[in-house]
Design a protein around this motif. Structure first.
Motif, PDB file in Angstrom:
ATOM      1  N   ASP A   1       9.674   5.434  -7.271  1.00  0.00           N
ATOM      2  CA  ASP A   1      10.188   6.396  -7.407  1.00  0.00           C
ATOM      3  C   ASP A   1       9.437   7.221  -6.158  1.00  0.00           C
ATOM      4  OD1 ASP A   1      11.613   6.108  -9.364  1.00  0.00           O
ATOM      5  OD2 ASP A   1      10.445   6.906 -10.865  1.00  0.00           O
ATOM      6  N   GLN A   2       8.226   7.166  -6.120  1.00  0.00           N
ATOM      7  CA  GLN A   2       7.412   7.806  -5.075  1.00  0.00           C
ATOM      8  C   GLN A   2       7.843   7.334  -3.664  1.00  0.00           C
ATOM      9  OE1 GLN A   2       3.122   6.327  -5.118  1.00  0.00           O
ATOM     10  NE2 GLN A   2       2.605   7.123  -3.202  1.00  0.00           N
TER      11      GLN A   2
ATOM     12  N   GLU B   1      13.195   9.382   1.774  1.00  0.00           N
ATOM     13  CA  GLU B   1      14.156  10.468   1.993  1.00  0.00           C
ATOM     14  C   GLU B   1      13.377  11.876   2.704  1.00  0.00           C
ATOM     15  OE1 GLU B   1      15.988  11.963  -1.498  1.00  0.00           O
ATOM     16  OE2 GLU B   1      16.553  10.077  -2.175  1.00  0.00           O
ATOM     17  N   LYS B   2      12.277  11.865   2.349  1.00  0.00           N
ATOM     18  CA  LYS B   2      11.489  13.143   3.188  1.00  0.00           C
ATOM     19  C   LYS B   2      11.526  12.567   4.733  1.00  0.00           C
ATOM     20  CE  LYS B   2       7.030  15.122   3.956  1.00  0.00           C
ATOM     21  NZ  LYS B   2       5.548  14.939   3.296  1.00  0.00           N
TER      22      LYS B   2
ATOM     23  N   ASN C   1       0.704  -1.197  -0.072  1.00  0.00           N
ATOM     24  CA  ASN C   1      -0.012   0.068  -0.003  1.00  0.00           C
ATOM     25  C   ASN C   1       0.892   1.290  -0.183  1.00  0.00           C
ATOM     26  OD1 ASN C   1      -2.130   2.160   0.463  1.00  0.00           O
ATOM     27  ND2 ASN C   1      -3.182   0.768   1.976  1.00  0.00           N
ATOM     28  N   PRO C   2       1.490   1.632  -1.052  1.00  0.00           N
ATOM     29  CA  PRO C   2       2.366   2.934  -1.098  1.00  0.00           C
ATOM     30  C   PRO C   2       1.592   4.054  -0.529  1.00  0.00           C
ATOM     31  CG  PRO C   2       2.302   1.691  -3.291  1.00  0.00           C
ATOM     32  CD  PRO C   2       1.292   1.046  -2.412  1.00  0.00           C
TER      33      PRO C   2
ATOM     34  N   VAL D   1       9.725   0.232   3.641  1.00  0.00           N
ATOM     35  CA  VAL D   1      10.104   0.443   2.262  1.00  0.00           C
ATOM     36  C   VAL D   1      10.986  -0.575   1.706  1.00  0.00           C
ATOM     37  CG1 VAL D   1      10.286   2.218   0.536  1.00  0.00           C
ATOM     38  CG2 VAL D   1       9.597   2.890   2.895  1.00  0.00           C
ATOM     39  N   PRO D   2      10.206  -1.749   1.575  1.00  0.00           N
ATOM     40  CA  PRO D   2      11.192  -2.737   0.766  1.00  0.00           C
ATOM     41  C   PRO D   2      11.139  -2.386  -0.656  1.00  0.00           C
ATOM     42  CG  PRO D   2       8.986  -3.702   1.306  1.00  0.00           C
ATOM     43  CD  PRO D   2       9.249  -2.420   2.092  1.00  0.00           C
ATOM     44  N   ASP D   3      12.463  -2.855  -1.233  1.00  0.00           N
ATOM     45  CA  ASP D   3      12.653  -2.515  -2.426  1.00  0.00           C
ATOM     46  C   ASP D   3      11.881  -3.719  -3.419  1.00  0.00           C
ATOM     47  OD1 ASP D   3      13.573  -1.175  -4.783  1.00  0.00           O
ATOM     48  OD2 ASP D   3      15.770  -2.169  -4.699  1.00  0.00           O
TER      49      ASP D   3
END
Length: 455
Positions: A378-379, A385-386, A342-343, A368-370
């Motif tokens: 990208d999102q 990073e935020k 669920n991004p 945030v697994p890859d």
């Protein structure tokens, strides 16, 4: 072998006491009452002895039920145990939605012990954004889907940025070839004070696990399927190259230290104490270094697996009980997507919760697994990073470099093979006159006997 992570729902979660991103549960019951909500069961609920984890988990279940009043969830403690799985399924005790490791789906699919969800996943948001190779873990030869991945890892090169700087190396440019690893290890070892340039495992099956990683890095394999049977596939130039490199680093370069037969805790202790330059690891090792070995996030970096050809991957996901009704399958997939895939929820809620609770944010691990590709990836990278509480740029070489590597799962009968392959690692690291050709030949014969039992 599964690093010290996924078999225990990641070192990140355990080391910090938060299981918000990996442990899961859904609700339970088995039949739908006429006109009432669908009830589903799921495993993975933390035990009462982990009160904080249990609180976070149960809060997620409550939030899901509030958002989906037509679904009731009942969580069960523990995870799927391969030793008892068949009996639970036959006895009607298996959860509707159950947790698996990446090494499980192929056998479960072959034995018809998971539901075919091909027609249902079409309606699950973001399934098309999952990395195809990870989704393939849950497919059969015809492309039918039997589960969804929810977290993953790949092996890379974990290194000490502080030692790189002291040795005159660029901490933003970790080695990408084994020749570069050897060269950098020499400079780090030259710092003295018992500093070791590179270390590797060679005991308790962990050496065999890392030899497998070396083979994948060389573009090779451990086992290959020949018709209906499996054969060992490491007694070749790639296997010899891996062992020769290790032998030369140990005996010619003297960059691996005199103490061998190391296991993961030994190597982590060396890295945490600032006495080790590099070792092969997954990202979940970093929180362990910080929380258990008094390390500092700023001191560690991750690079992609040297060689540029391949790496070992693993992870976890969820499958559906083959006896589940259509309504339960739909409800189970709704839970899996809401909780793990669920991004929108990750960017709007989960990452902020991690940060507020003082958990590390920014590592290439859950929450945030890859798993993702394209705009979704990208999102999530931007959101990471935020909210970052650790230096995201330290892991960029790993995240970027890993995109071009071939990811391979552990071989069949992995634990038995790792015991055999341990001998390769331990011998070349403890005997200067080790006969690599003979070692490979002997191990290959033993591995063939183990692989002959694979069904």
């Amino acid at each position: 072998m599964t690093t010290d992570r996924f078999r225990t729902t990641t070192a990140l979660a355990l080391a910090t006491g938060l299981v918000i991103g990996l442990t899961a549960a859904c609700s339970g019951g088995s039949d739908q009452q006429a006109g009432g909500p669908v009830t589903i069961t799921i495993d993975g609920q933390p035990p009462q002895t982990q009160p904080f984890d249990r609180k976070i988990f149960d809060a997620d279940v409550a939030a899901f039920e509030k958002a989906h009043p037509d679904i009731k969830v009942q969580a069960h403690e523990g995870f799927m145990d391969p030793k008892t799985f068949s009996a639970k399924l036959a006895g009607g005790q298996l959860e509707d939605v159950f947790y698996v490791y990446f090494t499980d789906p192929a056998n479960l699919i072959a034995r018809h012990q998971a539901a075919d969800i091909t027609d249902y996943v079409k309606d699950v948001p973001h399934v098309g954004d999952i990395q195809p190779a990870l989704l393939d873990v849950f497919k059969d030869a015809q492309g039918h889907v039997y589960g969804l991945p929810t977290a993953n890892y790949s092996m890379g090169l974990l290194y000490n940025r502080a030692l790189f700087t002291k040795a005159g190396l660029d901490p933003d440019k970790p080695p990408t070839t084994w020749d570069e690893v050897r060269a950098d290890a020499k400079k780090i070892t030259a710092l003295g004070n018992n500093t070791v340039g590179y270390a590797d495992y060679s005991a308790n099956g962990q050496g065999g696990w890392h030899f497998t990683t070396w083979m994948y890095a060389e573009g090779g394999d451990i086992a290959k399927k020949d018709g209906d049977t499996w054969k060992a596939d490491f007694n070749n130039d790639k296997g010899k190259a891996a062992l020769q490199t290790l032998h030369d680093m140990r005996w010619t370069d003297n960059t691996m230290g005199s103490k061998q037969l190391l296991q993961i805790a030994d190597v982590q202790g060396m890295m945490g104490a600032g006495q080790l330059g590099m070792y092969l690891a997954a990202p979940d090792n970093i929180p362990t270094l910080v929380n258990q070995f008094k390390g500092n996030y700023a001191d560690y970096g991750l690079g992609a697996m040297p060689g540029g050809k391949g790496t070992l991957i693993g992870g976890e996901g969820y499958m559906i009980n083959p006896k589940a009704t259509a309504a339960q399958i739909k409800a189970g997939l709704t839970w899996i997507q809401w909780k793990y895939l669920n991004p929108e929820r990750v960017t709007s809620d989960v990452l902020n919760t991690y940060k507020q609770q003082g958990q590390p944010v920014g590592l290439p691990v859950p929450p945030v697994p890859d798993l993702w590709t394209g705009s979704v990836r990208d999102q999530l990278e931007q959101a990471k990073e935020k909210y970052a509480t650790v230096p995201v740029s330290n892991y960029k070489p790993y995240v970027d470099g890993g995109q071009s590597l071939k990811g391979s799962l552990e071989p069949p009968n992995a634990q038995q093979l790792y015991t055999i392959l341990d001998t390769l690692m331990s011998t070349v690291l403890t005997q200067q006159d080790a006969n690599i050709d003979q070692l490979l030949s002997d191990a290959s014969q033993k591995a063939d006997a183990v692989l002959a039992t694979v069904k």
